[in-house]
Enzyme design. Structure first.
Site, PDB file in Angstrom:
ATOM      1  N   ASP A 267      -9.709  38.711  17.407  1.00 22.68           N
ATOM      2  CA  ASP A 267      -9.127  37.669  18.249  1.00 22.68           C
ATOM      3  C   ASP A 267      -7.672  38.004  18.566  1.00 22.68           C
ATOM      4  OD1 ASP A 267      -8.374  35.398  19.560  1.00 22.68           O
ATOM      5  OD2 ASP A 267      -8.412  34.088  17.788  1.00 22.68           O
ATOM      6  N   LYS A 274      -1.677  36.454  21.215  1.00 24.17           N
ATOM      7  CA  LYS A 274      -1.036  36.037  19.965  1.00 24.17           C
ATOM      8  C   LYS A 274       0.199  36.893  19.716  1.00 24.17           C
ATOM      9  CE  LYS A 274      -5.117  34.573  17.321  1.00 24.17           C
ATOM     10  NZ  LYS A 274      -4.703  33.173  17.123  1.00 24.17           N
ATOM     11  N   ARG A 348     -14.279  27.936  19.630  1.00 23.36           N
ATOM     12  CA  ARG A 348     -15.052  26.727  19.932  1.00 23.36           C
ATOM     13  C   ARG A 348     -15.946  26.912  21.155  1.00 23.36           C
ATOM     14  NH1 ARG A 348      -9.791  23.120  20.633  1.00 23.36           N
ATOM     15  NH2 ARG A 348      -9.060  24.645  19.112  1.00 23.36           N
TER      16      ARG A 348
HETATM   17  N1  BES Z   1      -8.845  32.361  15.085  1.00 21.02           N
HETATM   18  C1  BES Z   1      -7.833  31.431  15.437  1.00 21.02           C
HETATM   19  C2  BES Z   1      -7.518  30.465  14.309  1.00 21.02           C
HETATM   20  C3  BES Z   1      -6.896  31.059  13.072  1.00 21.02           C
HETATM   21  C4  BES Z   1      -5.539  31.013  12.883  1.00 21.02           C
HETATM   22  C5  BES Z   1      -7.691  31.580  12.061  1.00 21.02           C
HETATM   23  C6  BES Z   1      -4.979  31.525  11.737  1.00 21.02           C
HETATM   24  C7  BES Z   1      -7.132  32.099  10.915  1.00 21.02           C
HETATM   25  C8  BES Z   1      -5.784  32.068  10.741  1.00 21.02           C
HETATM   26  C9  BES Z   1      -8.288  30.600  16.635  1.00 21.02           C
HETATM   27  O1  BES Z   1      -9.092  31.263  17.544  1.00 21.02           O
HETATM   28  C10 BES Z   1      -7.066  30.183  17.376  1.00 21.02           C
HETATM   29  O2  BES Z   1      -6.372  31.035  17.843  1.00 21.02           O
HETATM   30  N2  BES Z   1      -6.834  28.878  17.459  1.00 21.02           N
HETATM   31  C11 BES Z   1      -5.694  28.351  18.137  1.00 21.02           C
HETATM   32  C12 BES Z   1      -6.131  27.154  18.932  1.00 21.02           C
HETATM   33  C13 BES Z   1      -5.090  26.620  19.867  1.00 21.02           C
HETATM   34  C14 BES Z   1      -4.809  27.613  20.959  1.00 21.02           C
HETATM   35  C15 BES Z   1      -5.568  25.327  20.433  1.00 21.02           C
HETATM   36  C16 BES Z   1      -4.676  27.979  17.087  1.00 21.02           C
HETATM   37  O3  BES Z   1      -5.051  27.496  16.025  1.00 21.02           O
HETATM   38  O4  BES Z   1      -3.497  28.205  17.333  1.00 21.02           O
HETATM   39 ZN    ZN Z   2     -10.195  32.799  16.821  1.00 24.30          ZN
HETATM   40 MN    MN Z   3      -7.966  32.353  18.978  1.00 22.03          MN
END
Ligand code: BES
Ligand code: ZN
Ligand code: MN
Length: 496
Positions: A267, A274, A348
């Site tokens: 991801d 990120k 999601r």
């Molecule tokens: N895979 C990430 C969530 C994550 C963060 C897992 C840290 C493990 C450690 C997920 O896909 C993500 O990036 N979520 C975002 C959602 C937001 C953009 C609404 C997040 O949590 O920042």
């Molecule tokens: Zn993710």
């Molecule tokens: Mn993500």
């Protein structure tokens, strides 16, 4: 590593080390009269008086190297009033690590010593062996393999019993499942991409009598899995939806328990990239899928009597000229239109298609999804407890209770209905993210939209617990395999 159960008198104990757990300020020799028969030298071993039995303490006492039992490894469990099966799990994990560092080839655990502790000998044995095996877990892609010298753990018992056999067998499969999940999670994105994860699932299924169907890009298009396809469209590795089914003879028509796992093999965040710090950890973003895969294959190995389905949503989230964009409107498998806000909320999307798919095709008795879904969950609960959301109190209670037994902690979070409106989109049926506040809850509410309301459903957010930044007895730094064990235990339970 092989576990051997053997009926042996203490006089016949023969191994490079005997492992004995002991509580704080209790006398090891008085506690276990068997030890006096197995290694009479222990009572006069000079170092024995230095052993306190504090939690985490390990002391080794040496007899003459030519003896058939030259070492006693004492494992401190802390105060008796603080004892829990988890203490034993950790203690034996530490013992396993000690055996490895001493390069031992075998060791012996007298099962009789479990009678001294509360919790029931079979359960304690299960936890002990599970801990011992996880203590041996290591992951390495170094060209030079270190290899573990330990070949056997001998369980010495006064008499043969089915309970001991069963406990050992259970523990081995549970530890196998957790280790498999860890292995897959630890593999980097260049080695484990969607096709590879699907391939691993196919191989494991074939070897264990589980049905496995892999939907590739064109079949996903036929299905109308517009969300999963969108997430994967910026990657040179196309997405896959893996559908596994375990149906023991006679139960093929039962409503199954369905497991749905987020399988983002890497991801990057997509166009909403990120930051570089910690991005490498996002190779673990498929740990939900790995937990589901490990659980269903483990269930087949245990030959449980329950129909099970596991769905893995495999995709790689990458930025690219072909990547999906913020503002895109996707059509999910059930026909709902979804407005993309942030391409980093990819998990999601794949789950939405998979949840709709499993409801439509399998009419499950219950659905549990598991995902490293939100950083917000990790912020709320930290690194030791996962978020648990559920439309069904009994299912939630069962998961929490099983988690506690196995050392995977879950804490119930609300599917707060007041936040539903924050997912309203002006142009689509639903928007896929809301504000930062309550991010774990709104993510869960988004998923809820794709689950038939009459099917009991739980959502496990394991972002935060899927990765250990610091090594401990039960887990080296890296992936924890969190969830595999709880899901496998859940599969064995009667839910209704
Ligand atoms: N895979 C990430 C969530 C994550 C963060 C897992 C840290 C493990 C450690 C997920 O896909 C993500 O990036 N979520 C975002 C959602 C937001 C953009 C609404 C997040 O949590 O920042
Ligand atoms: Zn993710
Ligand atoms: Mn993500």
């Amino acid at each position: 590593m092989e576990i051997k159960i053997q009926v042996r008198n203490p006089d016949a104990w023969k191994a490079q080390a005997v492992i004995v757990p002991c509580c704080e300020n209790e006398n090891l020799v008085e506690q276990y009269p068997e030890l006096d028969r197995a290694c009479p030298w222990l009572a006069i071993a000079p170092a024995v008086c230095d052993f306190r039995g504090e939690n985490g303490e390990i002391e080794i006492f040496y007899g003459h190297p030519d003896l058939q039992l030259p070492r006693v490894m004492a494992i401190g469990l802390g105060k008796r009033s603080d004892f829990s099966p988890g203490r034993l799990r950790e203690g034996l994990a530490a013992a396993a690590r000690k055996c490895v560092s001493l390069k031992l080839e075998n060791c012996l655990f007298p099962t009789g010593c479990l009678e001294k502790f509360d919790g029931g000998a079979p359960r304690l044995l299960r936890e002990g062996i599970y801990g011992f095996l996880l203590g041996l877990y290591e992951f390495s892609l170094k060209s030079e393999k270190s290899g573990i010298s330990l070949k056997t753990l001998e369980l010495a018992c006064a008499e043969r019993s089915d309970q001991i056999d069963q406990a050992a067998k259970d523990a081995e499969i549970l530890a196998w499942a957790t280790s498999l999940a860890r292995d897959l999670d630890n593999l980097p994105g260049n080695m484990l991409y969607p096709e590879q994860l699907a391939l691993r699932a196919t191989e494991l299924a074939l070897a264990n009598g589980v049905k496995c169907e892999v939907y590739d890009k064109s079949r996903l298009e036929e299905l109308g899995a517009g969300c999963l396809l969108a997430v994967g469209q910026g990657s040179s590795h196309p997405p896959r939806l893996v559908v596994l089914e375990y149906a023991p003879a006679g139960l093929e028509k039962d409503r199954p328990l369905a497991l749905v796992g987020k399988g983002i093999t890497f991801d990057s965040g997509g166009l909403c990239l990120k930051p570089a710090a910690n991005m490498a950890q996002m190779k673990c973003d498929m740990s939900g899928a790995a937990a589901c895969l490990a659980a269903i294959i483990g269930a087949a190995k245990m030959k449980i009597r329950r129909r099970l389905v596991a769905i893995l949503t495999c995709a790689e989230n990458m930025p690219d000229g072909g990547a999906y964009r913020p503002g895109d409107v996707l059509t999910a498998l059930d026909g709902q239109t979804v407005e993309v806000i942030n391409t980093d909320a990819e998990g999601r999307l794949g789950l939405a298609d998979a949840l709709a798919f499993v409801c439509r095709n399998f009419e499950p008795e219950a659905i549990v999804d598991i995902a490293t879904l939100t950083g917000a969950c990790a912020v709320a609960l930290g690194n030791e407890v996962a978020g648990l959301f559920s439309t069904d109190d009994a299912l939630a209670a069962k998961i929490a209770a099983l988690g506690e037994i196995g050392g995977e902690n879950f804490w119930r979070m609300p599917l707060w209905p007041g936040y539903r409106d924050s997912l309203k989109s002006r142009i689509a049926d639903i928007s896929h993210t809301a504000s930062r506040e309550g991010g774990a809850i709104t993510a869960a509410l988004f998923l809820k939209n794709f689950v038939s309301p009459d099917i009991p459903w739980s959502h496990l957010d394991i972002a935060g617990v899927d990765w250990k930044a610091k090594s401990c007895a039960l887990c080296p730094e890296g992936a924890t395999g969190f969830g595999a064990r709880t899901l496998l235990e859940l599969a064995r339970q009667v839910l209704a």
